[in-house]
Design a protein around this motif. Structure first.
Motif, PDB file in Angstrom:
ATOM      1  N   PRO A 271      50.785  45.356  41.698  1.00 43.63           N
ATOM      2  CA  PRO A 271      49.643  45.231  41.028  1.00 43.63           C
ATOM      3  C   PRO A 271      49.149  43.613  41.001  1.00 43.63           C
ATOM      4  O   PRO A 271      49.952  42.938  41.526  1.00 43.63           O
ATOM      5  N   PRO A 272      47.708  43.227  40.584  1.00 42.20           N
ATOM      6  CA  PRO A 272      47.547  42.179  40.694  1.00 42.20           C
ATOM      7  C   PRO A 272      48.466  41.289  39.866  1.00 42.20           C
ATOM      8  O   PRO A 272      48.839  41.309  38.746  1.00 42.20           O
ATOM      9  N   ARG A 273      48.891  40.089  40.531  1.00 41.23           N
ATOM     10  CA  ARG A 273      49.858  38.968  39.956  1.00 41.23           C
ATOM     11  C   ARG A 273      49.265  37.705  40.150  1.00 41.23           C
ATOM     12  O   ARG A 273      49.460  37.223  41.155  1.00 41.23           O
ATOM     13  N   PRO A 274      48.760  37.118  39.003  1.00 41.59           N
ATOM     14  CA  PRO A 274      48.226  36.170  39.030  1.00 41.59           C
ATOM     15  C   PRO A 274      49.251  34.752  39.638  1.00 41.59           C
ATOM     16  O   PRO A 274      48.781  33.671  39.775  1.00 41.59           O
ATOM     17  N   ASN A 275      50.444  34.949  39.471  1.00 42.08           N
ATOM     18  CA  ASN A 275      51.774  34.078  39.634  1.00 42.08           C
ATOM     19  C   ASN A 275      51.968  34.053  41.087  1.00 42.08           C
ATOM     20  O   ASN A 275      52.969  33.645  41.106  1.00 42.08           O
TER      21      ASN A 275
END
Length: 692
Positions: A271-275
């Motif tokens: 899933p989207p992981r901004p890190n």
């Protein structure tokens, strides 16, 4: 250190009192990426907690696992492209043979120096250069080493704390953690005479371990033919006894019959992981190091988009993790000033840590083949006719395999062969080790003794036999049985001869420099010939095409094979995990000796070659490393092994205790800095100002 303090003074106390920049949200440019974290516009943040050098097998495993911690930022720098433009070729298993990416821009196209024992021939060393690395271009064999090999690896650490992580008991659960096993259908199982034990497999991991959707009928003769010559079928090749004959699992997703590789399994489903950020087309030129007391630390990583492009820098807040493989990792270390002084000094590279073992202990599996003409249907003949373009057929890849032990090869001569090897230890150590450094020579003796005394007389395979049905140079109506030595006593080296990351290193595996290696390979090729003459396989073989009837004596075999052998694509051991006084490069925590925050996580750390392909143990290695790193930073688990001292030209350096808690004060101890200076380094890295 003075530079960090000056910068801190310039920024003022208010900046140092600000919130830890490492955990500020990444800038808005990260919204312009795919959910998997791949950066397509080249824009990244100024610093990350973990900077991973290399987006191949191990690098993407680490990226996925470390970014599970939302409070840790992760960057992957990959020299190659994303592979998006050739995804169809990557995904189709059969295209590994019929439309290979080897020899293209997705391949590093390395080559050895001319090999004296191979009639001065240079040998091609392909390696994947794209996200997923060689897992995106290889033959997809998922084969585990045996328990004895892992336990030997652990024992080679001389009792150092943490060594048991690399024993069978430590690695078996890590290999299973990466695995999502699917049993073959009844039809495929019957056609290939496939055996397995579900208890030896993991079923919840990312990487699919399965079987093709189609089996060429001749595969069904493989294990029975080997059984006729005394190499029995193995009903559980993945449970720690990996010898005998079997049909190996392959990295194929059974749901859609596509290649299952490190990008498609560990990255694409995220899933989207901004890190998490993954930057392709970013060739790492060096680590930027700083001396801090008696350790050296990576404060930043330098990279370029292409040769001649502007040099860019990204800060390292916690650790720099080298995942460049047996070629990439040692060359990055050397360009950074960690390696043999005699290599670095002539190039004008300051030696931060004099580690003579970097690039040494180099090993590979050397392979040849016996080729037969056949009346049987082969995958190559089906493909060339165009009669079955189905996805099931295109999922067929070679997977019939066997690991004969030394008694299978030599019979009653095996004990004499072992004695001869042991009696030649002194002369081999003095003449075959490329380095003159006494620690590297000691490491050669240690691994040599382990192979000769522990592995050689055991049931572990000394040769690998592969049944190839996907075509040979003799045409579609031919098959081959390949033989490859698994535990070479020869050793090589690789080193840089330029400071440019775009100049290829000097690679010298030292093939067949130890006479035992040519004997093992010769006897393996003889065994391949015997298989072609044995029931039931002989029923579909009409003749031997290579080497043919002109080769029968040992001398004739030896003279022939040196002109035809090549790599099995398994380079290893160039950053060996061994004690420092044995030319080791990393300790059991994977830290590079003399550094506080640099680890190597890839096949270069294996101190010996395995009787297996290297993909499975490397997945296990990367899972183990990810767990180790997360425990350190999340739980304050401190590796308890005694630290060793390495002396570099900038002053004494030793690998300090690397335990830390997530607080800034404790993490500063990992880098050998005071808390204030630690934050200063973090701010400087964020500004891209740590170019030394």
């Amino acid at each position: 250190m003075r530079r960090s303090c000056r910068l801190a003074a310039f920024l003022g106390l208010a900046a140092l009192a600000a919130a830890d920049l490492r955990h500020q949200p990444l800038s808005t440019h990260h919204k312009r990426v795919a959910s998997s974290g791949i950066i397509y516009d080249g824009q990244i943040a100024s610093s990350y907690d973990y900077v991973i050098v290399g987006g191949g097998l191990a690098g993407l495993v680490l990226a996925s696992r470390l970014s599970e911690d939302a409070n840790a930022t992760v960057l992957v720098l990959e020299s190659g492209d994303t592979g998006d433009a050739v995804r169809s070729s990557i995904d189709t298993p059969g295209d590994a043979y019929y439309s290979s990416l080897l020899g293209t821009s997705y391949d590093w196209q390395f080559e050895t120096v001319p090999q004296e024992m191979l009639d001065n021939h240079a040998v091609s060393w392909p390696r994947g250069r794209l996200l997923g690395g060689s897992t995106a271009v290889n033959g997809m064999y998922l084969v585990r080493p045996s328990q004895l090999e892992f336990d030997t690896w652990a024992q080679l650490q001389g009792g150092a704390a943490g060594a048991n992580d690399w024993s069978w008991s430590g690695m078996f659960p890590m290999m299973k953690k990466s695995e999502n096993f699917t049993a073959p259908s009844a039809a495929i199982s019957d056609a290939g005479a496939i055996q397995y034990d579900i208890n030896s497999h993991g079923t919840a991991g990312p990487v699919h371990y399965s079987f093709p959707g189609y089996i060429v009928p001749a595969v069904g003769n493989w294990t029975e033919t080997l059984d006729w010559i005394g190499i029995v079928p193995n009903p559980d090749p993945d449970g720690g006894q990996g010898w005998g004959a079997f049909i190996a699992t392959s990295s194929i997703n059974p749901d859609n019959l596509t290649r299952s590789y490190s990008r498609s399994t560990y990255i694409d489903p995220l899933p989207p992981r901004p890190n998490l950020a993954i930057l392709p087309n970013a060739t790492v030129t060096r680590l930027i190091l700083a001396q801090s007391g008696q350790v050296v630390n990576a404060t930043a990583v330098e990279f370029q988009a292409y040769d001649g492009a502007p040099v860019q820098t990204v800060g390292v807040n916690r650790e720099a993790l080298l995942c460049g493989g047996a070629i990439g990792s040692p060359t990055v270390l050397m360009r950074s000033g960690i390696g043999p002084t005699n290599i670095l000094q002539p190039l004008g590279i300051s030696t931060y840590v004099n580690l003579p073992g970097v690039g040494q202990h180099l090993q590979d599996h050397l392979s040849g083949e016996v080729v037969f003409s056949t009346t049987a249907e082969t995958a190559a003949s089906i493909h060339s006719s165009g009669s079955d373009p189905s996805s099931a057929f295109l999922s067929f890849i070679n997977s019939a395999i066997a690991y004969p032990n030394i008694t299978d090869l030599l019979g009653d001569y095996a004990p004499t062969f072992q004695s001869d090897i042991l009696n030649n230890l002194t002369s081999s150590a003095s003449s075959l080790v490329p380095s003159t450094d006494p620690t590297v020579i000691a490491g050669y003796k240690a691994t040599y003794n382990a192979l000769a005394n522990t592995i050689l007389p055991s049931q572990v395979g000394q040769i690998e036999l592969l049944f190839s049905l996907t075509g040979t140079s003799f045409g579609a109506n031919s098959i081959a049985i390949q033989a490859a030595g698994q535990h070479p006593f020869s050793r090589g080296q690789l080193y840089i001869n330029s400071t440019s990351a775009f100049d290829k290193p000097i690679i010298d595996p030292g093939y067949l420099t130890h006479p035992a290696d040519i004997i093992v390979l010769r006897e393996g090729l003889k065994l391949a010939r015997t298989l072609g003459q044995t029931f039931p396989l002989n029923a579909v073989i009409t003749g031997e095409l290579s080497p043919g009837s002109t080769v029968s004596t040992d001398d004739e075999w030896d003279n022939w094979l040196v002109g035809v052998v090549g790599t099995e694509y398994h380079p290893a051991s160039s950053c060996s995990m061994l004690p420092l006084d044995q030319g080791g490069v990393v300790d059991p925590s994977l830290h590079v000796y003399g550094t506080g925050n640099v680890r190597v996580v890839d096949a270069s750390v294996f101190p010996i070659e395995f009787s297996a392909h290297l993909m499975v143990p490397t997945y296990g290695l990367a899972e183990q490393a990810a767990q180790m790193i997360r425990q350190l930073w999340n739980e304050g688990v401190t590796p308890s092994q005694a630290t060793a001292t390495a002396t570099g030209s900038l002053g004494p350096s030793s690998s300090g205790t690397t335990g830390a808690t997530p607080t800034a004060g404790a993490k500063s101890a990992v880098l050998g800095l005071s808390p204030a200076s630690f934050l200063a380094v973090g701010v400087a890295a964020a500004l891209g100002a740590l170019v030394l």
